[in-house]
Design a protein around this motif. Sequence first.
Motif, PDB file in Angstrom:
ATOM      1  N   SER A  80       0.703  -1.345   0.032  1.00 41.58           N
ATOM      2  CA  SER A  80      -0.039  -0.084  -0.053  1.00 41.58           C
ATOM      3  C   SER A  80       0.785   1.395   0.049  1.00 41.58           C
ATOM      4  N   ILE A  81       2.053   1.066   0.344  1.00 40.19           N
ATOM      5  CA  ILE A  81       2.720   2.448   0.384  1.00 40.19           C
ATOM      6  C   ILE A  81       4.200   2.508  -0.611  1.00 40.19           C
ATOM      7  N   SER A  82       4.544   1.251  -1.241  1.00 40.36           N
ATOM      8  CA  SER A  82       5.672   1.463  -2.028  1.00 40.36           C
ATOM      9  C   SER A  82       5.328   0.315  -3.216  1.00 40.36           C
ATOM     10  N   THR A  83       6.388   0.170  -3.896  1.00 42.18           N
ATOM     11  CA  THR A  83       6.602  -0.590  -5.112  1.00 42.18           C
ATOM     12  C   THR A  83       7.134  -2.051  -4.682  1.00 42.18           C
ATOM     13  N   LEU A  84       6.856  -2.936  -5.261  1.00 43.61           N
ATOM     14  CA  LEU A  84       7.464  -4.445  -4.990  1.00 43.61           C
ATOM     15  C   LEU A  84       9.275  -4.272  -4.731  1.00 43.61           C
ATOM     16  N   PRO A  85       9.779  -3.659  -5.610  1.00 43.15           N
ATOM     17  CA  PRO A  85      11.373  -3.861  -5.389  1.00 43.15           C
ATOM     18  C   PRO A  85      11.667  -3.075  -3.912  1.00 43.15           C
ATOM     19  N   TRP A  86      11.050  -1.912  -3.734  1.00 46.80           N
ATOM     20  CA  TRP A  86      11.367  -1.180  -2.650  1.00 46.80           C
ATOM     21  C   TRP A  86      10.855  -1.926  -1.328  1.00 46.80           C
ATOM     22  N   THR A  87       9.878  -2.641  -1.474  1.00 47.23           N
ATOM     23  CA  THR A  87       9.327  -3.637  -0.566  1.00 47.23           C
ATOM     24  C   THR A  87      10.277  -4.555  -0.012  1.00 47.23           C
ATOM     25  N   LEU A  88      10.451  -5.369  -1.263  1.00 50.54           N
ATOM     26  CA  LEU A  88      11.547  -6.653  -0.885  1.00 50.54           C
ATOM     27  C   LEU A  88      12.877  -5.832  -0.512  1.00 50.54           C
ATOM     28  N   ILE A  89      13.537  -4.729  -0.911  1.00 52.33           N
ATOM     29  CA  ILE A  89      14.596  -4.065  -0.173  1.00 52.33           C
ATOM     30  C   ILE A  89      14.427  -3.952   1.317  1.00 52.33           C
ATOM     31  N   ILE A  90      13.338  -3.312   1.666  1.00 51.95           N
ATOM     32  CA  ILE A  90      13.149  -3.203   3.268  1.00 51.95           C
ATOM     33  C   ILE A  90      13.015  -4.629   3.835  1.00 51.95           C
ATOM     34  N   VAL A  91      12.191  -5.363   3.339  1.00 58.65           N
ATOM     35  CA  VAL A  91      12.074  -6.667   3.991  1.00 58.65           C
ATOM     36  C   VAL A  91      13.377  -7.494   4.273  1.00 58.65           C
ATOM     37  N   CYS A  92      14.352  -7.634   2.983  1.00 59.34           N
ATOM     38  CA  CYS A  92      15.459  -8.271   2.843  1.00 59.34           C
ATOM     39  C   CYS A  92      16.732  -7.506   3.992  1.00 59.34           C
ATOM     40  N   LEU A  93      16.447  -6.426   4.017  1.00 63.59           N
ATOM     41  CA  LEU A  93      17.565  -5.567   4.810  1.00 63.59           C
ATOM     42  C   LEU A  93      17.042  -6.101   6.263  1.00 63.59           C
ATOM     43  N   THR A  94      15.581  -6.043   6.455  1.00 68.70           N
ATOM     44  CA  THR A  94      15.248  -6.545   8.010  1.00 68.70           C
ATOM     45  C   THR A  94      15.676  -7.685   8.282  1.00 68.70           C
ATOM     46  N   GLY A  95      15.507  -8.789   7.207  1.00 65.23           N
ATOM     47  CA  GLY A  95      16.126 -10.045   7.431  1.00 65.23           C
ATOM     48  C   GLY A  95      17.707 -10.417   7.638  1.00 65.23           C
ATOM     49  N   ILE A  96      18.544  -9.338   6.705  1.00 69.32           N
ATOM     50  CA  ILE A  96      19.672  -9.160   7.390  1.00 69.32           C
ATOM     51  C   ILE A  96      20.145  -8.794   8.530  1.00 69.32           C
ATOM     52  N   TYR A  97      19.359  -7.693   9.077  1.00 71.43           N
ATOM     53  CA  TYR A  97      19.326  -7.309  10.455  1.00 71.43           C
ATOM     54  C   TYR A  97      19.210  -8.579  11.458  1.00 71.43           C
ATOM     55  N   ASP A  98      18.112  -9.159  11.234  1.00 72.82           N
ATOM     56  CA  ASP A  98      17.859 -10.231  11.794  1.00 72.82           C
ATOM     57  C   ASP A  98      19.023 -11.193  12.287  1.00 72.82           C
ATOM     58  N   GLY A  99      19.521 -11.595  10.895  1.00 72.86           N
ATOM     59  CA  GLY A  99      20.339 -12.653  10.893  1.00 72.86           C
ATOM     60  C   GLY A  99      22.032 -12.117  11.329  1.00 72.86           C
ATOM     61  N   THR A 100      22.254 -10.979  11.602  1.00 72.52           N
ATOM     62  CA  THR A 100      23.500 -10.463  12.061  1.00 72.52           C
ATOM     63  C   THR A 100      23.159  -9.713  13.634  1.00 72.52           C
ATOM     64  N   ILE A 101      22.749  -8.683  13.771  1.00 69.25           N
ATOM     65  CA  ILE A 101      22.452  -8.146  15.025  1.00 69.25           C
ATOM     66  C   ILE A 101      21.535  -9.056  15.977  1.00 69.25           C
ATOM     67  N   GLY A 102      20.430  -9.410  15.274  1.00 64.17           N
ATOM     68  CA  GLY A 102      19.553 -10.358  16.242  1.00 64.17           C
ATOM     69  C   GLY A 102      20.211 -11.683  16.660  1.00 64.17           C
ATOM     70  N   TRP A 103      20.935 -12.253  15.486  1.00 61.94           N
ATOM     71  CA  TRP A 103      21.785 -13.458  15.935  1.00 61.94           C
ATOM     72  C   TRP A 103      22.777 -13.087  17.154  1.00 61.94           C
ATOM     73  N   LYS A 104      23.245 -11.960  17.122  1.00 63.82           N
ATOM     74  CA  LYS A 104      24.443 -11.582  17.946  1.00 63.82           C
ATOM     75  C   LYS A 104      23.783 -11.474  19.309  1.00 63.82           C
ATOM     76  N   LEU A 105      22.417 -10.787  19.439  1.00 60.41           N
ATOM     77  CA  LEU A 105      21.838 -10.585  20.533  1.00 60.41           C
ATOM     78  C   LEU A 105      21.425 -11.964  21.184  1.00 60.41           C
ATOM     79  N   SER A 106      21.125 -13.039  20.476  1.00 63.26           N
ATOM     80  CA  SER A 106      20.540 -14.189  20.955  1.00 63.26           C
ATOM     81  C   SER A 106      21.811 -15.018  21.493  1.00 63.26           C
ATOM     82  N   ILE A 107      22.954 -14.832  21.103  1.00 60.72           N
ATOM     83  CA  ILE A 107      24.225 -15.474  21.569  1.00 60.72           C
ATOM     84  C   ILE A 107      24.597 -14.818  22.785  1.00 60.72           C
TER      85      ILE A 107
END
Length: 109
Positions: A39-66
């Motif tokens: 509702s607020i963006s195009t598919l490419p920009w949405t996927l960029i935001i979602v994938c950046l969130t995934g990268i955050y979760d796989g790096t910083i989120g992973w480190k926090l869980s450790i």
Amino acid sequence: MTTIDVLGSISSRKLNYKYVYLTPISFLVYFWLGYRGHSISTLPWTLIIVCLTGIYDGTIGWKLSIILKANFADKEEYTKTLSLTSRISGMLVMSGIFGLLGFVTAGYI
């Protein structure tokens, strides 16, 4: 994502359940981001935001869980030694899939 990582890590240890059980909540976040992105963006920009969130979760989120000693049960050693490339690749694929599903779902509703 930080809230899920922090509260999930602490509660998995205190309540003695496997941290991996929280994975569906992360998938729901990626789906929701894709859904809202429609509702607020195009598919490419949405996927960029979602994938950046995934990268955050796989790096910083992973480190926090450790750091917070999440309950990884019998997968603790594997989790701690998983390479950065593997974590980021996996998170890009999963976040992208669920973000795309959310985006497409929003288009049909």
